[in-house]
Motif scaffolding. Structure first.
Motif, PDB file in Angstrom:
ATOM      1  N   ALA A   1       0.832  -1.197   0.000  1.00 45.72           N
ATOM      2  CA  ALA A   1       0.000   0.000   0.000  1.00 45.72           C
ATOM      3  C   ALA A   1       0.872   1.255   0.000  1.00 45.72           C
ATOM      4  CB  ALA A   1      -0.923  -0.013   1.223  1.00 45.72           C
ATOM      5  N   ALA A   2       1.918   1.252   0.813  1.00 44.03           N
ATOM      6  CA  ALA A   2       2.821   2.409   0.855  1.00 44.03           C
ATOM      7  C   ALA A   2       3.519   2.593  -0.485  1.00 44.03           C
ATOM      8  CB  ALA A   2       3.852   2.223   1.970  1.00 44.03           C
ATOM      9  N   ARG A   3       3.865   1.505  -1.118  1.00 47.44           N
ATOM     10  CA  ARG A   3       4.543   1.589  -2.419  1.00 47.44           C
ATOM     11  C   ARG A   3       3.605   2.112  -3.510  1.00 47.44           C
ATOM     12  NH1 ARG A   3       8.194  -3.134  -5.114  1.00 47.44           N
ATOM     13  NH2 ARG A   3       9.163  -1.770  -6.626  1.00 47.44           N
ATOM     14  N   LEU A   4       2.338   1.700  -3.459  1.00 49.09           N
ATOM     15  CA  LEU A   4       1.365   2.165  -4.436  1.00 49.09           C
ATOM     16  C   LEU A   4       1.023   3.646  -4.258  1.00 49.09           C
ATOM     17  CD1 LEU A   4      -1.085  -0.863  -4.609  1.00 49.09           C
ATOM     18  CD2 LEU A   4       0.491  -0.098  -6.390  1.00 49.09           C
ATOM     19  N   LEU A   5       1.067   4.120  -3.025  1.00 53.11           N
ATOM     20  CA  LEU A   5       0.716   5.509  -2.748  1.00 53.11           C
ATOM     21  C   LEU A   5       1.849   6.485  -3.031  1.00 53.11           C
ATOM     22  CD1 LEU A   5      -1.305   5.014   0.546  1.00 53.11           C
ATOM     23  CD2 LEU A   5      -2.190   5.479  -1.739  1.00 53.11           C
TER      24      LEU A   5
END
Length: 124
Positions: free
Chosen positions: A119-123
């Motif tokens: 999720a952090a990587r996608l954001l």
């Protein structure tokens, strides 16, 4: 009910190994043998000293079970060798009866970590 000295020592050594292993792993992405092997030896020795052959057998079954549980993910490169050895040390400390619970909660925590990481990587 107070803990028996054997279990108190085993819990303390196991907790120390896990916290030290996690701390080093966060910084260096590896868990050194200097943490895992002494923990395994101390835990097997503690159980043997307090419970004799039954303690030795229980600790070795836990150690072997810990190795086997994480060996398959290791072969698929999902885990490092240090993770496998650390779980073996945890198995030696807590015994085979607690190992399934440890693996279950470790897997849940690892899955949550991957979801948060993705999720952090996608954001970003």
């Amino acid at each position: 009910m107070p803990l028996a000295p054997e279990m108190l020592i085993a819990f303390a050594v196991t907790a120390l190994a896990v916290v030290a292993g996690a701390g080093v792993d966060v910084v260096s992405k590896r868990i050194p043998n200097l943490i895992t092997f002494p923990a395994m030896l101390i835990l097997v020795a503690v159980h043997t000293a307090f419970s004799g052959l039954a303690g030795l057998t229980d600790a070795l079954y836990g150690l072997g079970g810990g190795l086997l549980f994480f060996l398959i993910p290791y072969f698929f490169r999902a885990l490092g060798g240090g993770d496998v050895k650390l779980l073996a040390a945890v198995g030696a400390g807590l015994g085979p009866s607690a190992l399934v619970t440890v693996v279950l909660f470790t897997s849940i925590a690892g899955g949550a970590q991957v979801i948060i990481w993705l999720a952090a990587r996608l954001l970003t």
